[in-house]
Write a protein that holds these residues in place. Structure first.
Motif, PDB file in Angstrom:
ATOM      1  N   ALA A  72       0.837  -1.200   0.000  1.00 29.58           N
ATOM      2  CA  ALA A  72       0.000   0.000   0.000  1.00 29.58           C
ATOM      3  C   ALA A  72       0.874   1.253   0.000  1.00 29.58           C
ATOM      4  N   ALA A 121      -4.716  -2.629  -2.294  1.00 28.46           N
ATOM      5  CA  ALA A 121      -4.608  -1.334  -1.619  1.00 28.46           C
ATOM      6  C   ALA A 121      -4.856  -0.181  -2.579  1.00 28.46           C
ATOM      7  N   ALA A 146      -6.720   1.664   3.089  1.00 27.57           N
ATOM      8  CA  ALA A 146      -6.216   0.767   2.049  1.00 27.57           C
ATOM      9  C   ALA A 146      -5.153  -0.175   2.608  1.00 27.57           C
ATOM     10  N   ALA A 147      -4.250   0.355   3.419  1.00 28.43           N
ATOM     11  CA  ALA A 147      -3.207  -0.478   4.014  1.00 28.43           C
ATOM     12  C   ALA A 147      -3.793  -1.499   4.975  1.00 28.43           C
ATOM     13  N   SER A 150      -5.309  -4.353   2.963  1.00 29.71           N
ATOM     14  CA  SER A 150      -4.381  -5.114   2.112  1.00 29.71           C
ATOM     15  C   SER A 150      -3.724  -6.277   2.846  1.00 29.71           C
TER      16      SER A 150
END
Length: 353
Positions: A72, A121, A146-147, A150
């Motif tokens: 990410a 991500a 997003a991180a 992921s």
């Protein structure tokens, strides 16, 4: 989450290697659109930073630790295609220099840790940025989310690979529950590191953050019931920005400090995959690394007795090799600037590395 040789059988490892090779080929082509003379060295720095931070295992549960995967972070900072290459370079350096992650399992690790994390991500990040207010804070918040997602996504993919080619006779349900559960916790640490790093770079050079490009939106005015573009406002006086060279030097020094000093204080507990493998007997199938006798194996320098010095030297060597290898790759595939772009970069308001 570095899988050693032996966890996944040869046919599935080979298939994952083909997938990884294909993704790297696509990444090399796509990176040409994302990189130029200014950003290629920064992409090499991102790879080195990810290497350094991956040495900093943090505790996440009783007897378990986690570390940054980095997909990410790389995708948001330098673009998704370049991001895949960044993490792949890190995994390659770790496998061939430090005996971390099996050589036959390299395709599995690249698929799982580089491709999945980057694709998931960045897709989620772009979706969030489109619906959130177009501000720097929104980019940081989208980076966090997003991180976070992921990492368990990567755990799910490893579980699927294990379901197809796992060598141990262990219930798939147990593996899936354990892998996803612990990696949700690791994802929180990944999200914090990613958001803090993206936020720090945006604060000094937002133009260098791939995911922050195009944040401004042209002002609209309603005239006779219709929306029209507002007249362009006079451009403000240019504000001196920290040069990419200073950002690069700061990032390199930070990476060397993290890998060469802070890593000594990282958690010694097994990471998520190691813990799950140990608890369920999967680790009994692990094979000795082909270069287990490497002078840098297990992130220590051979014949250096002092543990702090040995680990610090290994970390510093890893950062140096990774930044050189990464920068070399990215410089080779970069997009050459046109004459107009080069002239703009050389102007008083332009920047150059």
């Amino acid at each position: 989450m570095h899988a050693p040789d032996g966890f996944i059988n040869v046919p599935v490892s080979a298939a994952a290697g083909v997938v990884a090779a294909g993704a790297i080929a696509v990444g090399l082509r796509g990176a040409r659109r994302e990189l130029d003379e200014r950003t290629a060295p920064l992409a090499g720095l991102v790879a080195a930073f990810i290497f350094a931070v991956q040495m900093l295992n943090f505790p996440v549960a009783a007897g378990t630790s986690g570390h940054l995967l980095g997909g990410a972070l790389a995708a948001i900072l330098v673009g998704p295609f370049t991001g895949i290459l960044c993490v792949s370079v890190v995994l390659l350096m770790q496998a061939v220099l430090f005996a971390d992650g099996g050589l036959t399992a390299l395709g599995v690790n690249i698929t799982d840790m580089a491709i999945v994390t980057t694709v998931v991500a960045y897709a989620l990040f772009r979706g969030l940025v489109k619906v959130l207010p177009r501000t720097r804070r929104s980019v940081t918040a989208a980076s966090f989310t997003a991180a976070l997602v992921s990492v368990p996504a990567s755990a799910v993919v490893f579980t699927l690979l294990y379901a197809i080619g796992g060598t141990a006779d262990v219930s798939l349900g147990k593996v899936a529950t354990a892998m996803v559960g612990v990696h949700v916790l690791i994802g929180i640490g990944e999200a914090v590191i990613t958001a803090l790093t993206v936020g720090a770079v945006i604060a000094v050079r937002p133009d260098l953050v791939h995911g922050a490009r195009g944040l401004t939106r042209k002002l609209k005015l309603r005239v006779n019931g219709e929306l029209v573009d507002a007249p362009d406002a006079p451009e403000p006086e240019p504000v001196p920005a920290r040069s990419p060279r200073k950002v690069w030097i700061t990032g390199l020094v930070t990476s060397l400090f993290l890998a060469g000093f802070v890593s000594f204080y990282a958690s010694a507990n097994p990471d998520g995959l190691e813990k799950v493998a140990g608890d369920h007997g999967i680790d009994e199938k692990a094979e000795e690394h082909a270069i287990a006798g490497s002078p840098l194996a297990d992130y220590g320098v051979e014949d250096v007795d002092d543990a702090r010095l040995s680990g610090g030297l290994a970390g510093a060597i890893g950062v140096g090799v990774t930044v050189v290898a990464g920068t070399g790759v990215f410089w080779a595939v970069r997009r050459r600037r046109t004459g107009d772009e080069a002239e703009a970069a050389a102007s008083p308001t332009g920047t150059s590395v």
